[in-house]
Scaffold this active site. Structure first.
Site, PDB file in Angstrom:
ATOM      1  CB  THR A   1      26.685  44.903  38.231  1.00 45.87           C
ATOM      2  OG1 THR A   1      26.961  46.233  37.780  1.00 45.87           O
ATOM      3  CG2 THR A   1      25.419  44.392  37.566  1.00 45.87           C
ATOM      4  CG  HIS A   2      31.486  44.208  41.568  1.00 42.51           C
ATOM      5  ND1 HIS A   2      32.066  42.990  41.274  1.00 42.51           N
ATOM      6  CD2 HIS A   2      31.085  44.129  42.848  1.00 42.51           C
ATOM      7  CE1 HIS A   2      32.008  42.214  42.333  1.00 42.51           C
ATOM      8  NE2 HIS A   2      31.410  42.885  43.305  1.00 42.51           N
ATOM      9  CB  CYS A   3      30.392  48.378  36.501  1.00 34.00           C
ATOM     10  SG  CYS A   3      29.645  46.914  35.774  1.00 34.00           S
ATOM     11  CE1 TYR A   4      26.301  51.418  34.216  1.00 32.05           C
ATOM     12  CE2 TYR A   4      27.157  49.204  33.782  1.00 32.05           C
ATOM     13  CZ  TYR A   4      27.000  50.526  33.402  1.00 32.05           C
ATOM     14  OH  TYR A   4      27.521  50.966  32.218  1.00 32.05           O
ATOM     15  N   PRO A   5      25.996  49.727  40.773  1.00 34.82           N
ATOM     16  CG  PRO A   5      27.067  51.084  42.348  1.00 34.82           C
ATOM     17  CD  PRO A   5      27.061  50.757  40.886  1.00 34.82           C
TER      18      PRO A   5
END
Lengths: 389, 136
Positions: A139-143
């Site tokens: 994800t954007h926060c958890y790449p």
């Protein structure tokens, strides 16, 4: 009106001063027989109980710490055992009965279930390294998509045992009336009632010593897996309405507890992985609960002995799996502990799945902690549902 | 002198159809207890036996088996109890076919009497904490 009336606060004050009289539930049997409930209530402040058995509804919440770059765990394996990751990014729950992902299960019958969630928990408290494989979908926060790491219990940011159902107040005995051997969570059962397996510490068992949950409630401090823990709720399937003797002792599985405690304070002596043939992995859990003798009624309750506690015999060959349970007989724990009972006209060997040896050691250990003044009673902040409430 | 011996017998395919072991009893007066018997897909037979009888009878019986072409090995498999894994439940007590486990009446400790054990291995996978294992 009770002639003896003590409060949690008074008993805790006596514990702090090193003056509390603490006995195990086994010792209490004799004290109540000798002095009666009133005399026993005057003399004894706390009765310690214990139980050690496979408790399938157990598991641990673990937080493995944020990685760089960050990952949101989607699929997580610990030592090849899947953990539930449907929580925040690095929180997981490993359940005791989760088999390793490559376990052949019962395809190689009967499955041996050598390693599962219960063993992960044992390895952690034993200080052994476990291997984590974490996969994320990005994800954007958890790449981050994938991380592997080797961790010991001390490396986890947080680790606590949270067991939604432990400490069953009594349990059924299992027999097999079919004509083939069966492999159950109550152990291997030979055909034609070849053995009867039971699973309770009887007179030492926590909830059998407080049958209506007068002192055990939300907030009760307990011995859990060798460390300290708490009762946080009634357990799943808690059933205070189970049939009882005239003295109030349940004759069937009744009350249960949800318990919590810091895994980092526990030991592999009291949390042990179990491989139950043909059934699955599980976890042996050791629990001890101190019961304050507030008055003569609590003295009478804690004076309960094996001959006054009955268990019901249930067929696991057909009735139990088909949800058509009927009671085939009732036997006392005194009879069960003798090693054989008379069942349907023949003598049948009886064996426990729970360990009385370990239950005794837990009650003794807890007694020691309280006598030394380093374990105070936790006054319940809420009651568990009871028959009388 | 009465002796008791645990042995493993390997029967070649040519012998698997013959009643060999029964002659140990008939001709040599030996008692025997078959612990395990199987025939492999190649039709070779394997049998684990405990034989009892007077020493001369046992020797003569073994000679007879050898002459018939049966290969004899001493039975060396043992099952051992790892004390540090045992949690003293009792499942093994209810399962063991020869009563090699017992629960002490007052302490409830589990005791394993290895000399009674026939190394059938039933207890190994049935023991939840895996306290029983094949020893060397």
């Amino acid at each position: 009106m009770a002639k003896v009336c003590k409060t949690f606060e008074e008993i805790n004050e006596r514990i702090r001063r090193g003056e509390a009289v603490v006995v195990t539930a086994e010792e209490m049997v004799e004290i109540v027989e000798e002095k009666g409930p009133e005399g026993a209530a005057k003399e004894v402040d706390v009765v310690t109980t214990g139980t050690f058995a496979p408790m399938c509804s157990s598991g641990a919440f673990l937080n493995f710490g944020h990685t760089r770059p960050r990952i949101k765990g989607h699929r997580v394996l610990i030592n090849n055992v899947p953990a539930y990751a449907g929580l925040a990014a690095v929180d997981i729950y490993v359940g005791a009965t989760e088999p390793a992902i490559d376990d052949p299960l019962n395809k190689v019958y009967p499955g041996s279930f050598d390693y599962g969630g219960g063993h992960v928990i044992e390895d952690l408290v034993a200080g052994r390294t476990v291997h984590l494989v974490v996969e994320g979908y990005g994800t954007h926060c958890y790449p981050n998509r994938r991380v592997e790491m080797d961790l010991r219990l001390s490396d986890f940011r947080d680790a606590f045992l949270f067991n939604p159902r432990n400490c069953y107040q009594n349990y059924n005995c299992a027999v097999n009336l079919s004509d083939r051997i069966i492999y159950t969570y109550m152990g291997v059962l030979k055909p034609h009632a070849g053995n009867i397996n039971y699973c309770s510490a009887g007179q030492l068992s926590p909830l059998l010593n407080d049958p209506f949950y007068r002192t055990i409630g939300i907030g009760t401090r307990i011995f859990l897996g060798g460390g300290e823990g708490y009762v946080v709720w009634h357990g799943t399937q808690h059933n205070p309405q189970a049939p009882r003797t005239s003295a109030g002792v349940p004759k069937a599985p009744a009350g249960t507890l949800a318990v919590i405690g810091d895994l980092k304070g526990m030991s592999s002596e009291w949390l042990k992985g179990a491989s139950i043939q043909g059934y699955g992995p599980s976890l042996f859990v050791g629990i001890g609960i101190p019961i304050p003798v507030l008055d003569e009624e609590m003295a009478r309750f804690t004076g309960v002995k094996d001959e006054d506690v009955y268990a019901q015999i249930v067929d696991f060959g057909w009735d139990y799996p088909q949800m058509e349970v009927q009671v085939l007989g009732e036997v006392s724990y005194k009879e069960l502990r003798s090693g054989k009972v008379l069942f349907q006209g023949k003598e049948v060997p009886t064996v426990p799945l729970s360990s009385y040896v370990k239950a005794r050691q837990i009650a003794e250990t807890l007694k020691g902690w309280i006598k030394e003044g380093r374990f105070l009673l936790g006054k319940p902040q809420g009651r568990l549902p009871s028959q009388s409430s | 002198m009465q002796v008791s011996r645990r042995i493993v017998l390997h029967f070649p395919a040519s012998l698997t159809g013959q009643p060999i072991v029964y002659r140990l009893a008939r001709d040599y007066g030996l008692e025997f207890n078959i612990i395990k018997a199987s025939v492999s897909p190649e039709e070779e037979g394997l049998m684990v036996l405990e034989v009892r009888g007077d020493e001369q009878g046992v020797e003569a019986g073994m000679k007879y088996l050898s002459e018939k072409g049966v290969m004899i090995e001493p039975f060396s498999q043992r099952v051992v109890l790892r004390e540090e894994r045992c949690i003293h439940c009792g499942l093994c007590v209810g399962l063991c076919p020869v009563g090699a486990f017992r629960m002490e009446p007052d302490t409830y400790y589990i005791r394993f009497e290895e000399e009674r054990c026939l190394a059938c291995g039933l207890c190994i996978k049935a023991c939840p904490p895996r306290a029983m294992e094949v020893g060397l």
